[in-house]
Design a protein around this motif. Structure first.
Motif, PDB file in Angstrom:
ATOM      1  N   GLY A   1       0.778  -1.227   0.000  1.00  0.00           N
ATOM      2  CA  GLY A   1       0.000   0.000   0.000  1.00  0.00           C
ATOM      3  C   GLY A   1       0.808   1.274   0.000  1.00  0.00           C
ATOM      4  O   GLY A   1       0.343   2.303   0.485  1.00  0.00           O
ATOM      5  N   CYS A   2       2.033   1.233  -0.529  1.00  0.00           N
ATOM      6  CA  CYS A   2       2.862   2.441  -0.657  1.00  0.00           C
ATOM      7  C   CYS A   2       2.673   2.966  -2.074  1.00  0.00           C
ATOM      8  O   CYS A   2       3.423   2.613  -2.997  1.00  0.00           O
ATOM      9  N   HIS A   3       1.664   3.784  -2.253  1.00  0.00           N
ATOM     10  CA  HIS A   3       1.182   4.128  -3.588  1.00  0.00           C
ATOM     11  C   HIS A   3       2.109   5.045  -4.372  1.00  0.00           C
ATOM     12  O   HIS A   3       1.916   5.239  -5.576  1.00  0.00           O
ATOM     13  N   LYS A   4       3.102   5.641  -3.723  1.00  0.00           N
ATOM     14  CA  LYS A   4       4.054   6.498  -4.432  1.00  0.00           C
ATOM     15  C   LYS A   4       5.398   5.820  -4.670  1.00  0.00           C
ATOM     16  O   LYS A   4       6.307   6.445  -5.220  1.00  0.00           O
ATOM     17  N   LEU A   5       5.516   4.576  -4.281  1.00  0.00           N
ATOM     18  CA  LEU A   5       6.789   3.874  -4.451  1.00  0.00           C
ATOM     19  C   LEU A   5       7.090   3.682  -5.934  1.00  0.00           C
ATOM     20  O   LEU A   5       6.320   3.062  -6.662  1.00  0.00           O
ATOM     21  N   VAL A   6       8.217   4.209  -6.382  1.00  0.00           N
ATOM     22  CA  VAL A   6       8.593   4.107  -7.789  1.00  0.00           C
ATOM     23  C   VAL A   6       9.956   3.447  -7.978  1.00  0.00           C
ATOM     24  O   VAL A   6      10.258   2.921  -9.045  1.00  0.00           O
ATOM     25  N   SER A   7      10.777   3.463  -6.938  1.00  0.00           N
ATOM     26  CA  SER A   7      12.146   2.964  -7.074  1.00  0.00           C
ATOM     27  C   SER A   7      12.416   1.906  -6.022  1.00  0.00           C
ATOM     28  O   SER A   7      12.048   2.063  -4.854  1.00  0.00           O
ATOM     29  N   PHE A   8      13.095   0.844  -6.456  1.00  0.00           N
ATOM     30  CA  PHE A   8      13.353  -0.273  -5.556  1.00  0.00           C
ATOM     31  C   PHE A   8      14.813  -0.684  -5.652  1.00  0.00           C
ATOM     32  O   PHE A   8      15.196  -1.409  -6.555  1.00  0.00           O
ATOM     33  N   ALA A   9      15.600  -0.177  -4.740  1.00  0.00           N
ATOM     34  CA  ALA A   9      17.010  -0.574  -4.586  1.00  0.00           C
ATOM     35  C   ALA A   9      17.857  -0.335  -5.825  1.00  0.00           C
ATOM     36  O   ALA A   9      18.846  -1.034  -6.041  1.00  0.00           O
ATOM     37  N   GLY A  10      17.488   0.637  -6.629  1.00  0.00           N
ATOM     38  CA  GLY A  10      18.342   1.056  -7.734  1.00  0.00           C
ATOM     39  C   GLY A  10      18.677  -0.058  -8.699  1.00  0.00           C
ATOM     40  O   GLY A  10      17.831  -0.570  -9.412  1.00  0.00           O
ATOM     41  N   GLU A  11      19.945  -0.475  -8.715  1.00  0.00           N
ATOM     42  CA  GLU A  11      20.411  -1.494  -9.642  1.00  0.00           C
ATOM     43  C   GLU A  11      20.000  -2.902  -9.244  1.00  0.00           C
ATOM     44  O   GLU A  11      20.225  -3.846  -9.994  1.00  0.00           O
ATOM     45  N   GLY A  12      19.406  -3.053  -8.079  1.00  0.00           N
ATOM     46  CA  GLY A  12      18.967  -4.375  -7.661  1.00  0.00           C
ATOM     47  C   GLY A  12      19.081  -4.556  -6.167  1.00  0.00           C
ATOM     48  O   GLY A  12      19.923  -3.929  -5.516  1.00  0.00           O
ATOM     49  N   LEU A  13      18.214  -5.390  -5.651  1.00  0.00           N
ATOM     50  CA  LEU A  13      18.207  -5.678  -4.230  1.00  0.00           C
ATOM     51  C   LEU A  13      19.176  -6.830  -3.957  1.00  0.00           C
ATOM     52  O   LEU A  13      18.831  -7.994  -4.138  1.00  0.00           O
TER      53      LEU A  13
END
Length: 375
Positions: free
Chosen positions: A172-184
């Motif tokens: 439910g984080c509706h503004k989340l657009v980026s996830f750990a850059g180059e990879g988690l």
């Protein structure tokens, strides 16, 4: 019950006492409106405070004065006032932090040189000013759960790998657009769940190499995720939950590399016929398939499941329009067919209706809404 000023005075005297204050290992804090019952209970190593904003503020200040220097676990809930952690940092001794329904609470800013010893962090409908979270600040974190953090835009990592992280849940984080850059890069992560993140457009990249221990993956209601991650999913994945529309997952050939998968749950609300999501590839280790919330599914194609040679359990739930089965029969390996809240299909099965019954009669156990159907 003590009034706010009295409760605050008792608290300040207690935490300044060497005999009581330094023994506190767990701190539970909640704020109640004026006129509500306020109380403070010290039970062993656990201090529970239900009070007004002045008491909550005093509890925060006590942490900065080292009166709670042995504090390991803190739960903060229902604090509606604008508060921030003293010194814009967390207590050094803190291992577990849970924040619920504290929308105005300011989460400490993460600085490159600032490292915390947190092992578990849960944020639920709180810290709405938080826009980014850096995993670099929490090198010992094993469990991270973030839910309804409405302005969170990114979860970042600049010092990979994160060797401690085992479970990560974002909902439910509706503004989340980026996830750990180059990879988690989390070599020991076993569980990853990302649901209801409307703006997220892609899986974490390079999951197949950066998440070698991932066993459970849930991707739900992230409408903009339409592409399989580059390199595919981790090869040791055992449980997969997919929730979306048929437009997102109409081509399922990408699942062919999931040779270790044992449990698959699919939720596609717009599908009318199972052929719309494509032929399920051969999943040699799959033992459990759950089809749920197919709100418009009318026909189940038995032949679509014939590649599932190890399938033992088929669960079908919340498919209100489902009433037909096409093809010869369901896989012969099945030992359990479980139908829940599928009124049309459930009634036909209970009545052993033609042509449904010949397609399922070979299955040893058939349950409809918890009731077993005998031969």
């Amino acid at each position: 019950m003590l009034k706010g000023d009295m409760l605050n005075g008792v608290f300040l005297r207690m935490v300044s006492s060497l005999s009581d204050g330094l023994e506190v290992r767990k701190l539970h804090i909640s704020e109640v409106p004026e006129g509500w019952n306020q109380e403070m209970i010290l039970n062993g190593y656990t201090l529970s405070i239900k009070g007004c904003v002045s008491v909550v503020d005093s509890a925060f200040k006590a942490m900065s004065n080292n009166h709670l220097s042995h504090l390991q676990e803190m739960h903060i809930s229902g604090c509606w006032s604008g508060l921030s952690f003293p010194g814009n940092s967390l207590p050094r001794s803190l291992q577990k932090l849970k924040i619920m329904d504290c929308r105005k609470l300011e989460f400490p800013q993460q600085q490159p040189e600032q490292k915390y010893d947190l092992v578990e962090l849960q944020i639920e409908d709180s810290c709405h000013s938080l826009t980014s979270l850096s995993l670099d600040s929490f090198p010992n974190l094993t469990n991270l759960e973030i839910s309804l953090c409405l302005n969170l835009e990114s979860v970042s990592m600049s010092e990979p790998p994160h060797a401690a992280l085992q479970r990560l849940t974002i909902n439910g984080c509706h503004k989340l657009v980026s996830f750990a850059g180059e990879g988690l890069a989390a070599p020991n992560l076993t569980h990853l769940s990302i649901t209801y993140c409307d703006k997220l457009e892609a899986f974490p990249s390079h999951m197949n190499t950066l998440l070698p221990s991932l066993h459970s993956l849930c991707i739900g209601a992230c409408r903009k995720i339409c592409k399989v991650p580059e390199g595919g999913f981790p090869p040791n994945l055992k449980e997969l939950v997919l929730e979306g529309s048929d437009e997102q997952m109409k081509e399922l050939s990408w699942m062919a590399n999931l040779g270790a998968l044992t449990k698959l749950t699919m939720d596609f609300s717009c599908v009318r016929s199972f052929t719309q999501v494509g032929l399920l590839p051969c999943l040699p280790s799959l033992t459990t398939l759950h089809l749920c919330y197919f709100q418009n599914l009318e026909t189940l194609e038995c032949n679509q499941l014939l590649g599932l040679t190890s399938l033992q359990q088929l669960h079908i739930s919340y498919c209100p329009k489902l009433e037909k089965m096409e093809g010869e029969k369901l896989p012969s390996s099945l030992s359990l067919l479980k139908i829940q809240d599928c009124d049309l299909l459930g009634e036909l099965c209970k009545n052993k209706h033609e042509p449904i019954w010949p397609k399922i009669s070979h299955i040893p156990t058939i349950e409809v809404n918890g009731q077993q159907i005998s031969e």
